[in-house]
Write an enzyme that holds these catalytic residues in place. Structure first.
Site, short mmCIF file in Angstrom:
data_model
loop_
_atom_site.label_atom_id
_atom_site.label_comp_id
_atom_site.label_asym_id
_atom_site.label_seq_id
_atom_site.Cartn_x
_atom_site.Cartn_y
_atom_site.Cartn_z
N ASN A 39 54.65 47.90 62.64
CA ASN A 39 55.25 46.17 61.57
C ASN A 39 56.55 45.15 61.77
O ASN A 39 55.94 44.21 62.03
CB ASN A 39 54.78 46.36 59.84
N GLU A 110 62.99 29.27 55.06
CA GLU A 110 61.60 29.76 54.56
C GLU A 110 61.08 29.69 52.95
O GLU A 110 61.80 29.67 52.43
CB GLU A 110 60.74 30.92 55.04
N HIS A 221 49.70 36.61 53.70
CA HIS A 221 50.19 35.85 53.87
C HIS A 221 49.45 34.24 53.96
O HIS A 221 48.34 34.85 54.01
CB HIS A 221 51.26 35.95 55.37
N ARG A 268 55.09 32.01 48.69
CA ARG A 268 53.99 32.97 49.44
C ARG A 268 52.51 33.17 48.65
O ARG A 268 51.43 32.37 48.65
CB ARG A 268 54.30 33.22 51.00
N HIS A 328 49.46 40.80 54.55
CA HIS A 328 50.19 40.91 55.06
C HIS A 328 51.35 42.01 55.21
O HIS A 328 51.39 43.13 56.24
CB HIS A 328 51.10 39.67 54.73
N ARG A 364 57.24 39.84 47.11
CA ARG A 364 58.71 39.55 48.49
C ARG A 364 59.26 38.65 48.74
O ARG A 364 57.69 37.72 49.37
CB ARG A 364 58.04 40.17 48.99
C1 SIN Z 1 56.36 34.83 58.88
O1 SIN Z 1 57.29 34.48 59.64
O2 SIN Z 1 56.44 34.08 57.74
C2 SIN Z 1 56.75 36.57 57.78
C3 SIN Z 1 57.88 36.75 57.08
C4 SIN Z 1 57.61 37.66 56.51
O3 SIN Z 1 56.38 38.56 55.98
O4 SIN Z 1 58.73 37.79 56.01
#
Ligand code: SIN
Length: 479
Positions: A39, A110, A221, A268, A328, A364
């Site tokens: 991963n 993010e 995700h 998310r 994810h 997470r």
């Molecule tokens: C992403 O690039 O969206 C994945 C980042 C993550 O899973 O923390």
């Protein structure tokens, strides 16, 4: 074959643990397929770090908030307080994160982060760059294409593992074993994981009575393109939304704001659930739109996503791309202490996605996973070096249970459909019971050992989901 230390898995956690173990130890890294099929290799967005000491409380707070009250606060503190150290260590060893022309590190944002604190490499290929770097610097031998099919345990101490290698079963002995084998992606019909990640090690843990924790916490995700060939679906990094990509329906309506005022930047689990609900209610196709991006910047900042999408016929950033949530990341895993130690078995450690330190709680925070891999791998390596477990008596025999049966392939597909339908973004009591019944039926039918291990892991996920009757984080119970 007798080793001091075995490391199972060669993603960020396994390889960084290896880097922290000196070569006077006899170490073997055992890897299920090709060294890059993990991963970490596919991780796009980046690695979170506290930007400086002043940012630590805020990073901790964001992680705890995303974790929805279920995080182990001590683990979160360790994660954030050690973040700068491991990042500086990588840089000191020669790793290059993306920088501005003047050499200043570039940080991005993010979802659910209150600051720009995510480092990236190769634009949107952070995992691949780190993985390549760690492979290049790995000082220990690696056995590739070797699947672990059992643990050798004697009187509560790990003595090694049984592997399937070149069609034969072999025993490999060691004083300590570090499990860094990743999560459970292949249990689900749609996922973003390497194909080798299928929860077999967690299945062995169930069989041996080794505690798994928070197995109901499976993260989806929100922005994944399902149209590509192959079981691993094309992730569209959260960094895209962090920098301005929009989620909209086929009429261009940005419906996420009807669910959460943070829109695209909500955690998310909220975004995934909103997509699931909106699609179910309206039957409308949902898209990720990049139209706010300058074309040159988009191609420069996201070179891999942009090349992959163009290969699939999308003229990005002009074209929007249809998306769906997909599995994810396994938040739950093998229960460990803060040094990766698996309490019930002397000499056994687990790190990275395979482990549950409680650092992610019920959800997470984006880009905390590569960081977790680095921080807890190093702690486990240090703990292993201080561990006095000695070689066990080697009185083990090779297993005789068949590894594969002809009907396993269809049952494996059936399991993937069950997990997707009943144990994904929205769960119901009825659906979970249905999943349990179907999994039990398969477990009670003739199956090869490798499928049995997947089924045991899936069963543990379903049972944990049934036990937790309230909705929290990624675990959402509708009824
Ligand atoms: C992403 O690039 O969206 C994945 C980042 C993550 O899973 O923390």
């Amino acid at each position: 074959m007798q080793y001091d230390i075995l490391i199972i898995g060669a993603g960020v956690a396994g390889l960084y643990a290896a880097l922290n173990i000196p070569t006077d130890k006899k170490v073997l890294i055992v890897n299920k397929t090709r060294p890059w099929e993990c991963n970490t290799y596919y991780a796009q967005g980046g690695v979170t770090t506290a930007r400086n000491d002043a940012d630590i409380p805020s990073h901790i707070q964001d992680t705890l908030e995303a974790g929805a009250g279920l995080c182990n606060e001590a683990a979160v503190k360790v994660l954030s307080e050690t973040s700068q150290e491991v990042i500086h260590d990588l840089i000191a060893r020669g790793f290059r994160f993306d920088t501005a022309e003047n050499g200043r590190l570039l940080y991005t944002k993010e979802a659910a982060h209150s600051a720009d604190r995510i480092l990236h490499a190769g634009g949107d290929a952070t995992g691949r760059y780190i993985h390549h770097f760690l492979l290049q610097h790995n000082p220990h031998p690696m056995l590739a294409n070797a699947t672990v099919i059992d643990f050798l345990i004697e009187d509560g101490q790990i003595c090694g593992v049984e592997v399937l290698y070149k069609g034969e079963r072999k025993l490999i002995f060691a004083n300590q074993v570090i499990l860094a084998s990743g999560g459970v992606g292949s249990l689900y019909r749609f996922h973003t994981n390497a194909y080798s990640i299928s929860g077999d090690i967690q299945g062995i843990c169930v069989e041996k009575g080794i505690a798994l924790e928070h197995m109901e916490m499976m993260q989806f995700h929100p922005t994944v393109y399902l149209g590509n060939q192959g079981v691993r679906k094309q992730l569209l990094s959260e960094a895209l939304r962090g920098e301005g990509a929009h989620i909209e329906d086929e009429d261009g309506y940005r419906f996420l704001f009807d669910y959460d005022s943070r829109g695209e930047l909500a955690p998310r689990d909220i975004v995934s659930r909103a997509l699931f609900d909106y699609r179910k209610r309206t039957k409308k196709q949902i898209y990720l739109s990049f139209r706010e991006f300058d074309t040159d910047y988009f191609h420069r900042r996201f070179p891999n996503i942009s090349a992959n999408l163009r290969d699939m016929g999308y003229d990005v950033p002009k074209d929007r791309v249809p998306i769906s949530p997909a599995f994810h990341y396994a938040i739950g895993g093998i229960k460990t202490d803060l040094d990766g130690h698996v309490g019930s078995v002397k000499g056994l450690y687990a790190i990275g996605e395979a482990a549950s330190t409680g650092v992610h709680g019920a959800n997470r925070l984006a880009s905390n996973s590569l960081l977790e891999g680095l921080v807890f791998a190093r702690r486990a390596a240090h703990a292993v070096l201080a561990d006095s477990s000695n070689a066990c008596h080697q009185s083990f025999t090779i297993g005789t249970e068949p590894l594969f049966l002809e009907e396993d392939k269809e049952k494996k597909e059936q399991l993937r459909r069950i997990m997707w339908q009943y144990v994904s973004i929205v769960r119901t009591t009825e659906g979970l019971h249905e999943a349990l019944e179907q999994i039990d039926a398969m477990l009670n039918s003739p199956v090869g050992r490798l499928l049995k291990l997947r089924l045991l892991t899936a069963r543990e996920i379903v049972q944990s989901a049934l036990k937790r009757t309230e909705s929290i984080g990624v675990h959402y119970r509708e009824a």
